[in-house]
Design an enzyme around this catalytic site. Sequence first.
Site, PDB file in Angstrom:
ATOM      1  N   LYS A 180       0.867  -1.179   0.000  1.00 28.15           N
ATOM      2  CA  LYS A 180       0.000   0.000   0.000  1.00 28.15           C
ATOM      3  C   LYS A 180       0.902   1.227   0.000  1.00 28.15           C
ATOM      4  O   LYS A 180       1.451   1.607   1.021  1.00 28.15           O
ATOM      5  CB  LYS A 180      -0.901   0.013   1.231  1.00 28.15           C
ATOM      6  CG  LYS A 180      -2.199   0.814   1.079  1.00 28.15           C
ATOM      7  CD  LYS A 180      -2.014   2.303   0.873  1.00 28.15           C
ATOM      8  CE  LYS A 180      -1.887   3.069   2.149  1.00 28.15           C
ATOM      9  NZ  LYS A 180      -1.867   4.561   1.886  1.00 28.15           N
ATOM     10  N   GLU A 183      -0.408   7.632  -0.526  1.00 25.76           N
ATOM     11  CA  GLU A 183      -1.207   8.310  -1.549  1.00 25.76           C
ATOM     12  C   GLU A 183      -0.576   9.626  -2.004  1.00 25.76           C
ATOM     13  O   GLU A 183      -0.929  10.153  -3.058  1.00 25.76           O
ATOM     14  CB  GLU A 183      -2.633   8.572  -1.038  1.00 25.76           C
ATOM     15  CG  GLU A 183      -2.731   9.525   0.127  1.00 25.76           C
ATOM     16  CD  GLU A 183      -2.465   8.894   1.489  1.00 25.76           C
ATOM     17  OE1 GLU A 183      -2.714   9.569   2.494  1.00 25.76           O
ATOM     18  OE2 GLU A 183      -2.014   7.725   1.533  1.00 25.76           O
ATOM     19  N   CYS A 288      12.901   9.976   9.622  1.00 20.59           N
ATOM     20  CA  CYS A 288      12.800   9.583  11.023  1.00 20.59           C
ATOM     21  C   CYS A 288      14.158   9.533  11.705  1.00 20.59           C
ATOM     22  O   CYS A 288      14.232   9.273  12.899  1.00 20.59           O
ATOM     23  CB  CYS A 288      12.075   8.246  11.154  1.00 20.59           C
ATOM     24  SG  CYS A 288      12.828   6.907  10.218  1.00 20.59           S
ATOM     25  N   GLU A 389       7.652  16.029  17.352  1.00 24.46           N
ATOM     26  CA  GLU A 389       8.344  15.771  16.097  1.00 24.46           C
ATOM     27  C   GLU A 389       7.884  16.806  15.070  1.00 24.46           C
ATOM     28  O   GLU A 389       6.722  16.835  14.680  1.00 24.46           O
ATOM     29  CB  GLU A 389       8.049  14.364  15.578  1.00 24.46           C
ATOM     30  CG  GLU A 389       8.805  14.057  14.295  1.00 24.46           C
ATOM     31  CD  GLU A 389       8.548  12.655  13.764  1.00 24.46           C
ATOM     32  OE1 GLU A 389       9.468  12.071  13.180  1.00 24.46           O
ATOM     33  OE2 GLU A 389       7.425  12.150  13.948  1.00 24.46           O
TER      34      GLU A 389
END
Length: 495
Positions: A180, A183, A288, A389
């Site tokens: 997946k 998008e 990250c 973050e």
Amino acid sequence: MGDLMGGFTLLQNYVNGEWVNSNATEFLEIINPATVEILGKVPLSEAKEVDQAVQAAQQAFTTWRRVPAGDRVQYLFKLKVLLEEHLDDLAKTITIECGKTLAESKGELRRAIENVEVACGIPMLMQGYNSEDIARGIDEFMIRQPLGVVGIICPFNFPAMIPFWFMPYAIACGNTVILKPSEKVPLTLQKLVQLIEQTGLPAGVVNLVNGTKVVVDALLDHSAIRAISFVGSTPVAKYVYSRAAANGKRAQCQGGAKNPVIVLPDADIATTTRIMADSAFGCAGQRCLAASVAITVGAAKQPFTEAIAEVAQTRTVGYGLDDGIQMGSVITTDSKNRIERLIQQGVDEGATALVDGRHPKISGYEHGYFVRPTILQDINPLGDLAKTEIFGPVLSLIHLDTIDKAIALINQGQYGNMACLFTSSGAAARKFRYEAEAGNIGINIGVAAPMAQFPFSGWKDSFFGDLHGQGHHAVEFFTQTKVVIERWHDWTRQF
């Protein structure tokens, strides 16, 4: 890629070895974040389309698991060659839809290729072990077998590398896969699956379904999916992990981070500054393992602060395909607005915007989603921003007077993805790597990204699960152990 829709290319799903149009009634525009050009449209697939892909993967698994490991990896050898041949085109695609520089995109692909290379060692990595005569005439051995159908949910910031933390190992171990893509950046994975198709991999072994939360939930809830791999923000990682676990699935969910770096007085300030700038501002801070907090100790404060401010002010920002660009755009206008709000929040909490990158004007790309490198000096270590973050090109500076206080500050944070130290002292380095509570540790390294043969580690709220992506961890995650105890010698037991 698919048919045209309103003049734009409409992306397709890949199911059972065929590119198929989605039944979706909703679509999202794919936007170049630097030029704001519309690149195409991605369908928001329905749950039943996930079920169709899972059924294809489940059927393919019945034969794929029986293919010898040495034969399975031949497809990966072919894939490595194809990735090398198409590296420039793939890198350009990453830059166009993701916003990073072309050099960063090529570096990302190198890391993807490394994982393919390591996964080619599955005939050895997947080996079990045995003991003869555990009792008189009885032998015992452990073998590894694949799980079945697995789901991989990918983030936007590394559309090529992160799927390859998981996918090559999954299929090499005999599993079948549902991908997946994000998008926001679905074009890269579309091209990667086209290359996978060129290897001749059997239909149904790798499938791709575009979409958003509906597709994610369908993967998490489908009874035939045995495991989920995910990378994203901590709140979503918690959601994915808890829902997958509630449905009896294995899950490895990489979350967010607030990566701190300590700079000691004995560090080489010039080199440290260059490395730190690449860490904090590389990929526009959207990774990250980006350094987000620099903790200067003692006399390191003034020279490091002056040096990093100068580098931040002079870093060349623009479209990643243009020559000489050192930093590209952030991913969306929402990301740009969020980052700028967080910079203001830091100022409101008492920090000084030593270098303020908000509202830049990039010549030729005035409508692009750009934030220049930003330095927030003397951020409140107990404030909200010190715990948030930012996921943008913002480096916060904190000053403390001892390494012990710096390590204590690191260890009280909720995240544990990475922590780094810059020093010329071996004793300080050993103390730090022993005491710092993070899964990836850097000594005079700004981005402690493990090579493919090591797990991409993470602690605390930066990771949910037991086994990480890459290397031996990936092999263990995508296999289940079976212990066999057998007797073939003369009966010796007395009844």
